[in-house]
Design a protein around this motif. Sequence first.
Motif, short mmCIF file in Angstrom:
data_model
loop_
_atom_site.label_atom_id
_atom_site.label_comp_id
_atom_site.label_asym_id
_atom_site.label_seq_id
_atom_site.Cartn_x
_atom_site.Cartn_y
_atom_site.Cartn_z
N MET A 1 0.80 -1.22 0.00
CA MET A 1 0.00 0.00 0.00
C MET A 1 0.83 1.27 0.00
O MET A 1 0.31 2.32 0.29
N GLU A 2 2.11 1.19 -0.31
CA GLU A 2 2.89 2.41 -0.18
C GLU A 2 2.64 3.38 -1.30
O GLU A 2 3.06 4.53 -1.23
N ARG A 3 1.95 2.98 -2.33
CA ARG A 3 1.74 3.85 -3.45
C ARG A 3 0.46 4.65 -3.20
O ARG A 3 -0.63 4.25 -3.59
N PHE A 4 0.65 5.80 -2.54
CA PHE A 4 -0.49 6.68 -2.32
C PHE A 4 -0.78 7.40 -3.63
O PHE A 4 0.11 8.01 -4.22
N SER A 5 -2.00 7.31 -4.06
CA SER A 5 -2.32 7.91 -5.34
C SER A 5 -3.02 9.23 -5.13
O SER A 5 -4.02 9.31 -4.43
N SER A 6 -2.50 10.28 -5.73
CA SER A 6 -3.17 11.57 -5.57
C SER A 6 -4.38 11.66 -6.46
O SER A 6 -5.30 12.40 -6.17
N SER A 7 -4.37 10.89 -7.53
CA SER A 7 -5.52 10.96 -8.40
C SER A 7 -6.55 9.95 -7.92
O SER A 7 -6.27 8.76 -7.84
N PRO A 8 -7.77 10.39 -7.60
CA PRO A 8 -8.75 9.42 -7.10
C PRO A 8 -9.10 8.37 -8.14
O PRO A 8 -9.58 7.29 -7.79
N ARG A 9 -8.83 8.66 -9.40
CA ARG A 9 -9.18 7.69 -10.43
C ARG A 9 -8.33 6.44 -10.34
O ARG A 9 -8.67 5.41 -10.89
N GLN A 10 -7.21 6.54 -9.66
CA GLN A 10 -6.33 5.37 -9.55
C GLN A 10 -6.28 4.84 -8.14
O GLN A 10 -5.45 4.02 -7.82
N ALA A 11 -7.15 5.31 -7.29
CA ALA A 11 -7.08 4.91 -5.89
C ALA A 11 -8.21 3.94 -5.57
O ALA A 11 -9.28 3.99 -6.16
N ASP A 12 -7.93 3.05 -4.61
CA ASP A 12 -8.94 2.11 -4.17
C ASP A 12 -9.53 2.47 -2.83
O ASP A 12 -10.67 2.14 -2.53
N LEU A 13 -8.70 3.11 -2.00
CA LEU A 13 -9.09 3.31 -0.61
C LEU A 13 -9.01 4.78 -0.28
O LEU A 13 -8.03 5.44 -0.58
N LEU A 14 -10.06 5.28 0.31
CA LEU A 14 -10.06 6.67 0.74
C LEU A 14 -9.94 6.68 2.26
O LEU A 14 -10.87 6.29 2.96
N ILE A 15 -8.78 7.10 2.75
CA ILE A 15 -8.62 7.19 4.20
C ILE A 15 -8.91 8.63 4.58
O ILE A 15 -8.08 9.51 4.40
N VAL A 16 -10.10 8.87 5.09
CA VAL A 16 -10.46 10.23 5.48
C VAL A 16 -9.83 10.49 6.83
O VAL A 16 -10.27 10.00 7.86
N SER A 17 -8.73 11.25 6.82
CA SER A 17 -7.98 11.43 8.05
C SER A 17 -8.06 12.87 8.47
O SER A 17 -7.38 13.72 7.93
N GLY A 18 -8.94 13.14 9.40
CA GLY A 18 -9.05 14.50 9.89
C GLY A 18 -10.49 14.96 9.89
O GLY A 18 -11.38 14.29 9.38
N ARG A 19 -10.68 16.14 10.46
CA ARG A 19 -12.03 16.68 10.57
C ARG A 19 -12.50 17.17 9.20
O ARG A 19 -11.78 17.85 8.50
N VAL A 20 -13.72 16.82 8.85
CA VAL A 20 -14.30 17.27 7.59
C VAL A 20 -15.25 18.41 7.92
O VAL A 20 -16.18 18.24 8.70
N VAL A 21 -15.00 19.56 7.35
CA VAL A 21 -15.84 20.71 7.65
C VAL A 21 -16.79 20.94 6.48
O VAL A 21 -16.64 20.36 5.41
N HIS A 22 -17.73 21.77 6.72
CA HIS A 22 -18.81 21.98 5.76
C HIS A 22 -18.27 22.36 4.39
O HIS A 22 -18.72 21.88 3.35
N LYS A 23 -17.24 23.22 4.40
CA LYS A 23 -16.71 23.68 3.11
C LYS A 23 -16.02 22.55 2.38
O LYS A 23 -15.95 22.55 1.15
N MET A 24 -15.48 21.59 3.10
CA MET A 24 -14.74 20.50 2.48
C MET A 24 -15.63 19.35 2.10
O MET A 24 -15.20 18.43 1.42
#
Lengths: 181, 422, 200
Positions: free
Chosen positions: C92-115
């Motif tokens: 899993m070391e290949r973090f993909s910045s493009s969501p089109r190539q990613a399998d897993l979304l690790i939502v790390s942190g507070r999500v605010v209304h604007k985000m």
Amino acid sequence: MAYEGVPGLVETKVAYGETTLVVDPARVVEACTYLRDEQGFNVLADLAAADYLGWGARGVAGYIGTPAGRDLNSPGSQGLERVPAPKPKRFSVSYHLLRIGSDARRVRVQVWLDDGEDVDSVVGVWPTADWHEREAWDLYGIRFAGHPNLVRILMDDDWDGHPLRKDYPLGGEPVRFSEDE
Amino acid sequence: MAVAPRRKVYEGSRIPQPIPTVLEVDPSRHDVDDILRVNFGPNHPSTHGVLRLIVDLDGEQIAGIAAVVGYLHTGFEKTMENKTWWKGITYPERIDYVSFQNNELVFVLAIEQLLGLQIPRKATWMRMAMCELNRIHSHLVWLGTSALELGAISMFWYAFRERDLVLDLTEMVGGTRMHTRYFQAGGLAEDIPPGFYAEARKFCDRMPKAVDDYEAILDRNEIWLRRTKGIGLLSPDDALALGQSGPVLRGSGVDWDLRRDQPYLAYDEADFRVPVYPEGDVYARYKVHMDEMRQSTRIIAQCIERLETMEGEPWIADDRKVVLPPRHELHTSMESLIHHFKIVTEGYVVPEGEIYVPIESPRGELGCYVVSDGGPRPWRVKFRAPSFVALEATATCMSDALVADMIAIVGSLDGVMGEVDR
Amino acid sequence: MAVERTRRKVSDRPLAKAGLQSERLLWPTRGPGVFEQEVENLEDALGLTTVQKAVAWAQSHSVWPDTFGLACCAIEMMSIVSSRYDISRFGMERFSSSPRQADLLIVSGRVVHKMAAPLRQVYDQMLEPKWVIAMGACASSGGMFNNYTVLQGVDKIVPVDIHVPGCPPRPEALMEGIIRLHEKIQAGVPPAYQIRGVAE
């Protein structure tokens, strides 16, 4: 004192090792220009707005005394409710100035405003005030006349209301407990 | 404390007009029809968090730029108005989440100055040690991520190797790697654990060699030099006008460090050098960060030496109206029980007043403006975040920049979006 | 073959045979825990074929996360890439910045209304199959912030497979969450958007 020549000076307060210059809001740009040019305060460290709606409304059981001990002879010192001194108007905008150099000093310039009153922008004096004033507008609704780009910065562009005002609710959701269901 | 710059980085001022923080396309230099507006959205490969840049590109060259922030606005200040002073200490840590101890420190110092508490010297020196460890932690995260963005990918693993050592020390002292809530109004939450001094000494021996390793990789690396030298110029006058502080200011030749010039804690008794580099480019800021890591290691070593002579001294002030009494007293003393109850339920009260406390966080001047109404909760807390101000300088640094330079410049300004948006 | 449901020392289910016994690392003689029992039920119900098992094996061993670091948890997420915690052992070391190539979304942190809108957009741009880990207290439930701007749990806008508690969770805790996700994938548990029946 060093600050007698500041234009528009209404009051000087010294507390906790800091000097606060209360200035007439109509002359704040003059005062800031004077402090920057004549007194050498070349950096605007911070621009903080505060809302005093409801100040002193609830009785506050204050810490009456000193670190060395309670002063039992002072009125209201038995832990009874003690109301803080009232503030002149609803909003205060505090400019924290810093003089970097041989005689490093700090001073606070404070202006008092009512809801709906404008104050002149100091972007012309220190360009760093740009985002600070936008934040004060966004969160408090204080208008800075003459600001080149007074739009919201932290909240959504189409947000309604100014969140840090005291009459704006904290929001959030009530916490549900499993035994309630 | 010389401020007058000897060398001019560039003539005049490059602060854009009329809006200082927005670089607008100059029709005389770029063909307006060729401009492509690209959005470097809140989610992007750069590891600085949720910063959005709206960039007008003329080929590879940046013709206009505007930064949009607010994607991490958590409402700290309003939330803290509803928490007691004691419970509120957990909030500032998460504002600048990379230098969490410094955030705790600034809030706790503000409370203590309003209260007029005397802090025992053991707490003061330990706070200094923890804050300097945190400075090293912050610079390591900065180094790892900034080098990663510029292509020096291996630096990430080197920097995070030492970062884990710092977090081991933090965990030993505070129980958790980040956000320890170790500082309390009056001193420290707990005594320093046995074995800490030996581990910290080992760390101080290892750190300068680690910095040597980093500099061996980057300092004279052709690619690094080409990507950082002469990029993102910021003159000292512009830096002061834009309110900069910390490595950005010292990388532009202004000799100003709050630890030496307006000392807090016990920095006036510590011996350290303040690095200043006059070039005003990304490379200068990088050198400032590296030298600061070395100086922080020196400060930590001095703190450990002083702390070892303070064995058995109290780590928190004695004022029972503010500080929880030791637990064994609760069994025997009625007053202690009542004080404990009052502090935990209502919270201690801080006298009426307002105060602004600035400290030197790894990013610059971190200030905390606190207004108290004499009650158990703050009336107003405002944090002056150095990254917020540093991002204001983005537009000024971007004159004649290419897209690749933009990454380097935004990285060198060392912005942490948690404190930009609060 | 009769299936015994009583507690026993070591499970003989396919998941255990695959060698992943995440709840047993510290306590080797412990019987199957709650997580494993739930997954066993699902394994029985789904009755995977060999091809499906092979595909699940391949998917779970090469999950590419998306760089969705928001706040403090992002720093701990970065530290699992570092050499001490080394997520590249799991591919899993290949973090993909493009969501089109990613399998897993690790939502790390507070999500605010604007985000919230960018988060949903990134989730929508990912291709199926995709998983979401809500890392930390703020992503799981709003954390210590209950106010006008923080989303009280990211599962209000994206379906979440694994919640990892902590503020921030230790790198080991995040690894545990990731390993459990791998076990879920191998067992054939459908991703959360299929279970919840939300739009893909």
